[in-house]
Design an enzyme around this catalytic site. Sequence first.
Site, PDB file in Angstrom:
ATOM      1  CD  GLU A 190      -3.085   5.872   6.491  1.00 31.12           C
ATOM      2  OE1 GLU A 190      -3.069   5.872   5.253  1.00 31.12           O
ATOM      3  OE2 GLU A 190      -2.165   5.364   7.181  1.00 31.12           O
ATOM      4  N   GLY A 226       2.628   2.970  10.700  1.00 31.51           N
ATOM      5  CA  GLY A 226       3.560   4.078  10.490  1.00 31.51           C
ATOM      6  C   GLY A 226       4.301   4.506  11.746  1.00 31.51           C
ATOM      7  N   GLY A 265       2.975  -0.768   4.356  1.00 30.56           N
ATOM      8  CA  GLY A 265       3.013   0.639   3.975  1.00 30.56           C
ATOM      9  C   GLY A 265       4.436   1.074   3.690  1.00 30.56           C
ATOM     10  N   GLY A 266       5.057   1.733   4.664  1.00 31.24           N
ATOM     11  CA  GLY A 266       6.378   2.344   4.488  1.00 31.24           C
ATOM     12  C   GLY A 266       7.425   1.458   3.805  1.00 31.24           C
ATOM     13  CB  SER A 269       5.446  -1.177  12.110  1.00 28.94           C
ATOM     14  OG  SER A 269       5.057   0.180  12.352  1.00 28.94           O
ATOM     15  CG  HIS A 275      -5.900   2.185   5.267  1.00 27.19           C
ATOM     16  ND1 HIS A 275      -5.456   3.165   6.131  1.00 27.19           N
ATOM     17  CD2 HIS A 275      -4.874   1.316   5.113  1.00 27.19           C
ATOM     18  CE1 HIS A 275      -4.202   2.884   6.481  1.00 27.19           C
ATOM     19  NE2 HIS A 275      -3.822   1.774   5.876  1.00 27.19           N
ATOM     20  CD  GLU A 304      -3.347  -1.922   7.535  1.00 30.72           C
ATOM     21  OE1 GLU A 304      -2.326  -2.246   6.926  1.00 30.72           O
ATOM     22  OE2 GLU A 304      -3.881  -0.799   7.417  1.00 30.72           O
ATOM     23  CG  ASN A 362      -1.773   1.233   1.319  1.00 28.90           C
ATOM     24  OD1 ASN A 362      -1.822   2.030   0.372  1.00 28.90           O
ATOM     25  ND2 ASN A 362      -2.446   1.417   2.443  1.00 28.90           N
ATOM     26  CD1 TRP A 363       3.832   1.191  -2.577  1.00 26.85           C
ATOM     27  CD2 TRP A 363       3.642   2.012  -4.643  1.00 26.85           C
ATOM     28  NE1 TRP A 363       4.621   0.434  -3.396  1.00 26.85           N
ATOM     29  CE2 TRP A 363       4.514   0.915  -4.680  1.00 26.85           C
ATOM     30  CE3 TRP A 363       3.366   2.683  -5.841  1.00 26.85           C
ATOM     31  CZ2 TRP A 363       5.134   0.483  -5.861  1.00 26.85           C
ATOM     32  CZ3 TRP A 363       3.964   2.252  -7.015  1.00 26.85           C
ATOM     33  CH2 TRP A 363       4.847   1.166  -7.024  1.00 26.85           C
ATOM     34  CE  LYS A 364      -0.286   3.473   4.682  1.00 26.96           C
ATOM     35  NZ  LYS A 364      -0.232   3.631   6.127  1.00 26.96           N
TER      36      LYS A 364
HETATM   37  P1  13P Z   1       3.143   0.903   7.667  1.00 23.19           P
HETATM   38  O1  13P Z   1       3.673  -0.399   7.114  1.00 23.19           O
HETATM   39  O2  13P Z   1       3.842   2.101   7.136  1.00 23.19           O
HETATM   40  O3  13P Z   1       3.041   0.856   9.161  1.00 23.19           O
HETATM   41  O4  13P Z   1       1.625   1.042   7.120  1.00 23.19           O
HETATM   42  C1  13P Z   1       0.732   0.010   7.302  1.00 23.19           C
HETATM   43  C2  13P Z   1      -0.487   0.289   6.515  1.00 23.19           C
HETATM   44  O5  13P Z   1      -1.274   1.154   6.856  1.00 23.19           O
HETATM   45  C3  13P Z   1      -0.720  -0.497   5.304  1.00 23.19           C
HETATM   46  O6  13P Z   1      -2.010  -0.309   4.805  1.00 23.19           O
END
Ligand code: 13P
Length: 255
Positions: A98, A174, A235-236, A214, A96, A168, A9-11
């Site tokens: 977010e 993050g 994510g990251g 994470s 998600h 999640e 997930n590149w956001k």
């Molecule tokens: P991180 O891996 O950056 O913690 O993000 C997780 C995430 O929200 C994936 O959808």
Amino acid sequence: MRKKIIAANWKMNMTVGETDAFLENFLLEVNDDLGVDVVIVPPFTSLAKAGERLANSSAVKLGAQNMAFQKNGAFTGEISAAMLRDLYVRYVVLGHSERRTLFGETDEIVNKKVKAAHEASLKPILCVGETLAERDANRVEEVLETQLRGSLAGLSSKELLETVIAYEPVWAIGTGRVATPEQAQAAHAFIRKTLAAIADQAVADKVRIQYGGSVKPDNAKTLLGQPDIDGALVGGASLDPRAFAEIVKAGVVTE
Ligand code: 13P
């Protein structure tokens, strides 16, 4: 045996040029016969470029980060399921945290999106998870059950089987503060138990449940080794082709 599914997930990251460069490098690192499903989830603006790059890959599929539940019409700024299908998108991340916290998406809205995705033959990756305050108040199971029952309401068993759940925990997203394998396993087992109550045990045993929050190359293997953890939503660490390829390979070793 549930096939592992690892998604990036590149956001709100990656231009078209960066997407192209990432995939050029990433596809050198992963083989099509890994036995793992890989999903790249770029921003909408990179879907067409990513689709071109992935056209010849059978293991790596395309996903989107959100979509509207309406079919078409006067919804400025929104993207429909049909538009995603048009770009060879197979999966769509829905609900998600977010989207829930920053953009006001309720379980009812998420449920409409999940249904619209299935109608268009897109596979939803439905995200659920508790905040730190909810965990501290011992409300993890209550929160997960409410989100699952609300977001999955009215789905057939067939649709549930085509749905991926992503656990999640909001406090792990993050933050670098990953859930322990025990915490994650306990939540996943509870999610599977809830799926059995919503549908039946046979369905629950087949639905894939990803962990997100994470995930890094150095913790992926232990997490993916837990009995009810069937993948990762990253994510990251998914912004780096090497790091993401390592996480994908961690899914292979534990098969
Ligand atoms: P991180 O891996 O950056 O913690 O993000 C997780 C995430 O929200 C994936 O959808």
